[in-house]
Design an enzyme around this catalytic site. Structure first.
Site, PDB file in Angstrom:
ATOM      1  N   CYS A  61       0.521 -15.172 -18.473  1.00  0.00           N
ATOM      2  CA  CYS A  61       1.698 -14.350 -18.817  1.00  0.00           C
ATOM      3  C   CYS A  61       2.826 -15.225 -19.352  1.00  0.00           C
ATOM      4  O   CYS A  61       3.168 -16.245 -18.742  1.00  0.00           O
ATOM      5  CB  CYS A  61       2.172 -13.584 -17.584  1.00  0.00           C
ATOM      6  SG  CYS A  61       3.627 -12.586 -17.919  1.00  0.00           S
ATOM      7  N   CYS A  67       9.782 -15.350 -14.325  1.00  0.00           N
ATOM      8  CA  CYS A  67       9.712 -14.102 -13.547  1.00  0.00           C
ATOM      9  C   CYS A  67       9.260 -14.364 -12.119  1.00  0.00           C
ATOM     10  O   CYS A  67       8.289 -15.083 -11.878  1.00  0.00           O
ATOM     11  CB  CYS A  67       8.743 -13.146 -14.241  1.00  0.00           C
ATOM     12  SG  CYS A  67       8.502 -11.592 -13.362  1.00  0.00           S
ATOM     13  N   CYS A  70       5.359 -12.854  -9.984  1.00  0.00           N
ATOM     14  CA  CYS A  70       4.125 -13.568  -9.638  1.00  0.00           C
ATOM     15  C   CYS A  70       4.491 -14.997  -9.262  1.00  0.00           C
ATOM     16  O   CYS A  70       5.449 -15.556  -9.778  1.00  0.00           O
ATOM     17  CB  CYS A  70       3.164 -13.622 -10.831  1.00  0.00           C
ATOM     18  SG  CYS A  70       2.461 -12.015 -11.250  1.00  0.00           S
ATOM     19  N   CYS A 144       3.218  -7.270 -18.882  1.00  0.00           N
ATOM     20  CA  CYS A 144       2.963  -7.561 -17.474  1.00  0.00           C
ATOM     21  C   CYS A 144       1.460  -7.468 -17.240  1.00  0.00           C
ATOM     22  O   CYS A 144       0.812  -6.538 -17.726  1.00  0.00           O
ATOM     23  CB  CYS A 144       3.712  -6.583 -16.578  1.00  0.00           C
ATOM     24  SG  CYS A 144       3.444  -6.913 -14.827  1.00  0.00           S
ATOM     25  N   GLN A 243      -0.238   2.721  -1.147  1.00  0.00           N
ATOM     26  CA  GLN A 243      -0.929   1.445  -1.299  1.00  0.00           C
ATOM     27  C   GLN A 243      -0.788   1.047  -2.768  1.00  0.00           C
ATOM     28  O   GLN A 243      -0.862   1.882  -3.663  1.00  0.00           O
ATOM     29  CB  GLN A 243      -2.391   1.577  -0.871  1.00  0.00           C
ATOM     30  CG  GLN A 243      -2.557   1.960   0.604  1.00  0.00           C
ATOM     31  CD  GLN A 243      -2.018   0.883   1.570  1.00  0.00           C
ATOM     32  OE1 GLN A 243      -1.861  -0.273   1.195  1.00  0.00           O
ATOM     33  NE2 GLN A 243      -1.723   1.278   2.801  1.00  0.00           N
ATOM     34  N   PHE A 270       2.011   5.569  11.825  1.00  0.00           N
ATOM     35  CA  PHE A 270       2.642   5.113  10.578  1.00  0.00           C
ATOM     36  C   PHE A 270       1.838   5.704   9.402  1.00  0.00           C
ATOM     37  O   PHE A 270       1.331   4.975   8.542  1.00  0.00           O
ATOM     38  CB  PHE A 270       2.704   3.582  10.501  1.00  0.00           C
ATOM     39  CG  PHE A 270       3.398   2.930  11.669  1.00  0.00           C
ATOM     40  CD1 PHE A 270       4.775   2.749  11.658  1.00  0.00           C
ATOM     41  CD2 PHE A 270       2.691   2.507  12.790  1.00  0.00           C
ATOM     42  CE1 PHE A 270       5.427   2.144  12.738  1.00  0.00           C
ATOM     43  CE2 PHE A 270       3.317   1.908  13.866  1.00  0.00           C
ATOM     44  CZ  PHE A 270       4.691   1.724  13.841  1.00  0.00           C
ATOM     45  N   GLU A 290       4.632   9.630  11.947  1.00  0.00           N
ATOM     46  CA  GLU A 290       5.352   8.889  10.902  1.00  0.00           C
ATOM     47  C   GLU A 290       6.853   9.085  11.146  1.00  0.00           C
ATOM     48  O   GLU A 290       7.276  10.134  11.625  1.00  0.00           O
ATOM     49  CB  GLU A 290       4.878   9.449   9.536  1.00  0.00           C
ATOM     50  CG  GLU A 290       5.778   9.286   8.334  1.00  0.00           C
ATOM     51  CD  GLU A 290       6.001   7.844   7.904  1.00  0.00           C
ATOM     52  OE1 GLU A 290       5.057   7.049   7.879  1.00  0.00           O
ATOM     53  OE2 GLU A 290       7.176   7.514   7.599  1.00  0.00           O
ATOM     54  N   CYS A 364       0.236  -5.835   6.847  1.00  0.00           N
ATOM     55  CA  CYS A 364       0.642  -6.509   5.606  1.00  0.00           C
ATOM     56  C   CYS A 364       1.398  -7.809   5.894  1.00  0.00           C
ATOM     57  O   CYS A 364       1.968  -8.393   4.973  1.00  0.00           O
ATOM     58  CB  CYS A 364       1.453  -5.567   4.723  1.00  0.00           C
ATOM     59  SG  CYS A 364       2.851  -4.838   5.550  1.00  0.00           S
TER      60      CYS A 364
HETATM   61  C1  LIG Z   1       2.736   0.296   5.481  1.00  0.00           C
HETATM   62  S1  LIG Z   1       3.293   1.948   5.360  1.00  0.00           S
HETATM   63  C2  LIG Z   1       1.783   2.801   5.644  1.00  0.00           C
HETATM   64  C3  LIG Z   1       1.748   4.239   5.255  1.00  0.00           C
HETATM   65  C4  LIG Z   1       0.354   4.867   5.170  1.00  0.00           C
HETATM   66  N1  LIG Z   1      -0.481   4.506   6.296  1.00  0.00           N
HETATM   67  C5  LIG Z   1      -0.322   4.513   3.872  1.00  0.00           C
HETATM   68  O1  LIG Z   1      -1.295   3.751   3.887  1.00  0.00           O
HETATM   69  O2  LIG Z   1       0.107   5.003   2.810  1.00  0.00           O
HETATM   70  C6  LIG Z   1       4.193   2.108   6.829  1.00  0.00           C
HETATM   71  C7  LIG Z   1       4.720   3.479   7.139  1.00  0.00           C
HETATM   72  O3  LIG Z   1       5.433   3.384   8.379  1.00  0.00           O
HETATM   73  C8  LIG Z   1       6.591   4.193   8.315  1.00  0.00           C
HETATM   74  N2  LIG Z   1       7.535   3.628   9.300  1.00  0.00           N
HETATM   75  C9  LIG Z   1       8.327   2.533   9.180  1.00  0.00           C
HETATM   76  N3  LIG Z   1       9.013   2.307  10.316  1.00  0.00           N
HETATM   77  C10 LIG Z   1       8.638   3.299  11.193  1.00  0.00           C
HETATM   78  C11 LIG Z   1       8.988   3.608  12.529  1.00  0.00           C
HETATM   79  N4  LIG Z   1       9.867   2.861  13.206  1.00  0.00           N
HETATM   80  N5  LIG Z   1       8.415   4.680  13.110  1.00  0.00           N
HETATM   81  C12 LIG Z   1       7.515   5.435  12.433  1.00  0.00           C
HETATM   82  N6  LIG Z   1       7.145   5.183  11.164  1.00  0.00           N
HETATM   83  C13 LIG Z   1       7.703   4.132  10.538  1.00  0.00           C
HETATM   84  C14 LIG Z   1       7.045   4.091   6.877  1.00  0.00           C
HETATM   85  O4  LIG Z   1       7.843   5.206   6.521  1.00  0.00           O
HETATM   86  C15 LIG Z   1       5.702   4.048   6.135  1.00  0.00           C
HETATM   87  O5  LIG Z   1       5.284   5.345   5.799  1.00  0.00           O
END
Ligand SMILES: C[S@@+](CC[C@H](N)C(=O)[O-])C[C@H]1O[C@@H](n2cnc3c(N)ncnc32)[C@H](O)[C@@H]1O
Length: 407
Positions: A61, A67, A70, A144, A243, A270, A290, A364
């Protein structure tokens, strides 16, 4: 000029340069390389490479030097794959943990379907792109190699949004998501909406054939930007977490399905918009928890319109302050957990005290994941296998999905 040898890469992908007792970070270097340069504030900004590594490749790139999007494009794919696996192994080893790694799944170039860009108005027009390395300067992106071509092709249109909608001093954040319905763009930090701005934005949405344009919460929808989640179609809220690549999502989902095989009642903690909940509901009932109302509402609507899925229930709950307690968890036979970068210490302590027999843990951040994994290991869970998933090619990010079984 001081000569340095790069000892290893740090967590953010910078080389750790050593010269006698002195240490500094050097960007765009690789282990074993001998470099020349003077540090300022602990960083050698423009190192001269005297002895290049055999793993060094020519970045594809033209924006790469400047930038900050990356930071590992100068390394061979083989090096990056091994390095990401080692990052995970080292984080686990620091906690006395290990698990068989099934492999490293790397998303291909030009597959990022969700990109968060910055925009700023200038005298001549606009700057639009990612920030430069360790800087708040925006590198104006013309091409990109990580984003889907449909997002790259929309850069001129996004630049027009910045020109019409950014005040001189403010920086806009533009989240572009590409899906089957086209581009879904959400802008924050823009000028307040008024009639003329609305008409201009509507015109630009049409010109760029955007599916949806959200301007600080006010939305122009031309087509519903629905995304497939298993057999369901979900319209995520603007700028929702997804994702980063469809291919990485498929790899994570395959592992989550595998690690929860045989479970008939699953809790998805989550849960976001239902990336895991809705596909898992094809064979089990799922309770999705969530913190945000909007993604859960999108998940629920997607489940209702899919029709043929098992029962899905939803609960808005802050799992850091108010985690599900052992009594609440014990009615499930598997847990899926996918917390944000900080991990899920409070929730994991409750899982450790529960009787749930298996967990699929998506993470992550390897360091925070290892902290949480240790809590589970100390309470009788065994980490039986894991997959490393690299959705952020050429960046130092690394994700994992691990299976835990209560012994
Ligand atoms: C890494 S994302 C994963 C979402 C989903 N599993 C996906 O794969 O698309 C983390 C999620 O946790 C939620 N989150 C962050 N802090 C939180 C909390 N304290 N309690 C509940 N959910 C939370 C965020 O809104 C987000 O949707």
């Amino acid at each position: 000029m001081t000569q340095w040898t790069i000892e290893r890469l740090g967590r953010k992908g910078d080389g750790v340069a050593v010269s006698g007792d002195a240490r500094a970070l050097a960007s765009l270097t690789l282990p074993g390389e001998v470099i020349e340069g003077e540090p300022a504030d602990g960083r050698i900004a423009a190192p001269k490479i005297l002895t290049p590594s055999a793993e060094r490749v020519k970045p594809i790139c033209g924006h790469y030097r400047a930038c900050g999007g990356c930071s590992l494009m100068h390394a061979s794919d083989g090096f990056t794959t091994r390095w990401k696996q080692q990052v995970v192994e080292a984080a686990l080893a620091a906690r006395g943990l290990s698990a068989p790694i099934l492999g490293v799944h790397t998303s291909p170039p030009r597959s990022r379907r969700r990109a968060v860009l910055s925009g700023r108005r200038t005298k001549k027009g606009a700057l639009l792109g990612f920030h430069a390395r360790a800087s708040d300067v925006i590198v104006d992106l013309q091409a990109c190699h990580v984003m889907r071509p449909e997002i790259t092709a929309a850069l001129p249109l996004l630049r027009k949004l910045v020109v019409v909608g950014a005040s001189r001093s403010a920086e806009l954040t533009l989240t572009a998501i590409h899906g089957p319905a086209g581009l879904d763009v959400a802008v924050t930090g823009g000028k307040p909406m008024e009639t003329t701005l609305f008409q201009t934005l509507a015109g630009l949405a049409e010109e760029g054939d955007l599916a949806r344009l959200d301007w600080d919460g006010q939305t122009i929808t031309r087509r519903r930007p629905a995304l497939p989640m298993g057999r369901a179609m979900v319209v995520p809220p603007p700028a929702a977490f997804l994702q980063a690549t469809a291919d990485g999502e498929a790899a994570l989902l395959a592992a989550v399905r595998n690690f929860t095989k045989g479970a008939s009642a699953i809790v998805d903690l989550f849960a976001g918009c239902g990336t895991f909940t809705l596909p898992l509901a094809e064979r089990a009932s799922v309770h999705a928890v969530e913190g945000l109302a909007a993604p859960l509402s999108a998940l629920d609507t997607g489940w209702r319109s899919a029709g043929s899925l098992n029962r899905v229930t939803t609960q808005i709950r802050d799992l850091a302050r108010n985690p599900l307690l052992p009594d609440e968890l014990n009615r499930f036979d598997a847990i899926v957990i996918d917390p944000p970068r900080a991990g899920a210490e409070a929730q994991v302590c409750q899982i450790a005290a529960s009787d749930v027999p298996k967990i699929a843990f998506v993470a992550c951040d390897p360091v925070n994941f290892s902290r949480d994994a240790q809590i589970l290991a100390d309470s009788g869970f065994k980490m039986t296998r894991m997959l490393v998933v690299d959705q952020f090619r050429w960046s130092p990010h690394v994700e994992t999905v691990a299976e835990f079984i209560r012994t």
